[in-house]
Each structure stands twice: as C-alpha cells, then as structure tokens.
Design an enzyme around this catalytic site. Structure first.
Site, PDB file in Angstrom:
ATOM      1  CG  ASP A   8      -2.038   1.271   1.395  1.00 15.26           C
ATOM      2  OD1 ASP A   8      -1.641   1.912   0.386  1.00 15.26           O
ATOM      3  OD2 ASP A   8      -1.943   1.454   2.808  1.00 15.26           O
ATOM      4  CG  ASP A  10      -1.771   8.047   1.054  1.00 13.05           C
ATOM      5  OD1 ASP A  10      -0.735   8.425   0.212  1.00 13.05           O
ATOM      6  OD2 ASP A  10      -2.667   7.389   0.543  1.00 13.05           O
TER       7      ASP A  10
END
Length: 241
Positions: A8, A10
């Site tokens: 991922d 963020d």
C-alpha cells in the site's frame, strides 16, 4: 524462486496520507467547512476531485503541489527497506496498489529515487488539465461490495497474478504490506503460504484480529510491523532459507 511484494502507499510507504497532505497548499492550509463535509463513504475519489478544483480555483499550481508532496516523510525504516529491495530485484517483484493517485506517487518515488524499485503502480489515474487543474479518475470498475467504488485491491492483485502466470512467472510467496481497511479484501485472497504484514495499531491489523476472534481467520500467516526494519528482517530471513 521469486517473491512478490505488494505495498500500500499512504501510511505504509509514506507516514502520512498523501490526499490529506495536499491540503497544506490550500489558503490557510485548510479546506472550507462545506467542502470538508462533502465526503460520502466509498466516494473518496470524487471528494478529492472537488478538493483539486478548490486548489485550482485558488491559484495553486503544479510546482507548488509537487514541492509540498515531496516533503512527506517516509515511514520509519522505509528508505532502508526500499534500498534493500532495490539491491535484490532478482528475488523480488514489487508492486504498489494504492487509493492515492499516479501524480502524487510518481512525484514522491522519483524525488527519493525509488521509482525503479517498483515494477508496477496500480492507483487512480491523475493528470493536470490544460487549465492547470489536477484531475483524478477511478482506477477501474468492479463488483466487490466490500471495497470503495473506485478500487478493489483484490481484483488488482488477482489480475496481476493471472497476467504474470501467462508470462510464465509464478511466486514462491506473496508478502502483502499495508495498513488500511481496504487492504483486508486482498489479504483474504492470500493463500496459506503467503504472508500479510499489517502495520501495528492501524485498521488492517484490527480487522485481521477481529476475524480471528470471530473464528473466520485469514488463511495466510500474519506478521505485524511497526518499523519497515521489521519487514526487512523478515525478507532477509526469507532469502536465506
């Protein structure tokens, strides 16, 4: 023997949310109340579209946005981890699946010279219009009831693996590194030999442990991380075996 690392972005690669960080470019570094309250669950991309219009209306230009975005700190240990992966690319394929956007991720990775570490980035397409406004679109359409309208990370992962198989590439193990609620769907897709690495204290870790308590645990192994050094230690052990 090849491993697939799925990141991922963020709160995983960077220690902030890129979409909320851009608000630092706004007048007084904040959004008007009405705009802030216009978000509807599952429709974050549309909300960010309105934020970008507001920034454009207030004369915020591309170079100012870029300067702001490249000040986002990486998560503790992440620079070491990405350097390590970069040195061992023959063992690791590495992709990003993120609800951010192509412009932000590209800026941040290139500024830190990490863009070559990643084989592919799957995120919402963004571009500057002829009038200088940043625009963002949905990554794809899908039928998953659990995920936001614009992105089902399980679908992205499955399609990537299918495409790799067609090219004759299969993986000894998938390592999924994330933090958010939208990372649960792809983690549920992982097999017994794979590993999910949720960030300590974040939504993904909580959701995985709730599933274990309700006796419907995920199939894969789970290893919680608080610094990217924890992830690097695991990968070092993996390539020694």
């Amino acid at each position: 023997m090849k491993f697939l690392l799925v990141f991922d972005f963020d709160h995983t690669i960077i220690d902030e949310n890129s979409d909320t960080w851009i608000v630092r470019c706004a007048p007084e570094r904040k959004l008007p109340h009405g705009l802030r309250n216009s978000y509807q669950p599952g429709h974050w991309t549309e909300y960010m579209g309105r934020v970008f219009v507001y920034l454009g209306d207030n004369g915020v230009k591309e170079d100012e946005m870029k300067r702001t975005m490249t000040t986002i700190p990486f998560t503790v240990g992440m620079i070491d981890l990405l350097g390590f992966i970069g040195k061992n690319k023959e063992l690791f394929d590495c992709i990003i699946v993120s609800d951010s956007n192509t412009v932000f991720i590209d800026w941040i990775l290139k500024a830190a010279d990490f863009h070559k570490v990643f084989d592919e980035v799957f995120t919402n397409p963004a571009a500057f219009s002829s009038t200088g406004y940043l625009t963002v679109q949905h990554f794809h359409a899908h039928h998953c009831a659990k995920c936001p309208k614009n992105l089902c990370k399980r679908k992205v992962l499955k399609e990537f693996l299918d495409k790799q198989l067609e090219r004759g590439v299969s993986y000894t193990q998938i390592v999924y590194i994330g933090d958010g609620g939208n990372d649960l769907c792809p983690v549920m897709f992982l097999k017994k030999n794979d590993i999910a690495m949720p960030r300590q204290g974040y939504t993904l870790e909580k959701k995985i442990s709730q599933r274990a308590q309700s006796l419907s645990p995920v199939q894969c192994s789970v290893l919680v991380w608080s610094s990217a050094i924890d992830i690097m230690s695991y990968l070092k052990q993996l390539i020694k075996e």
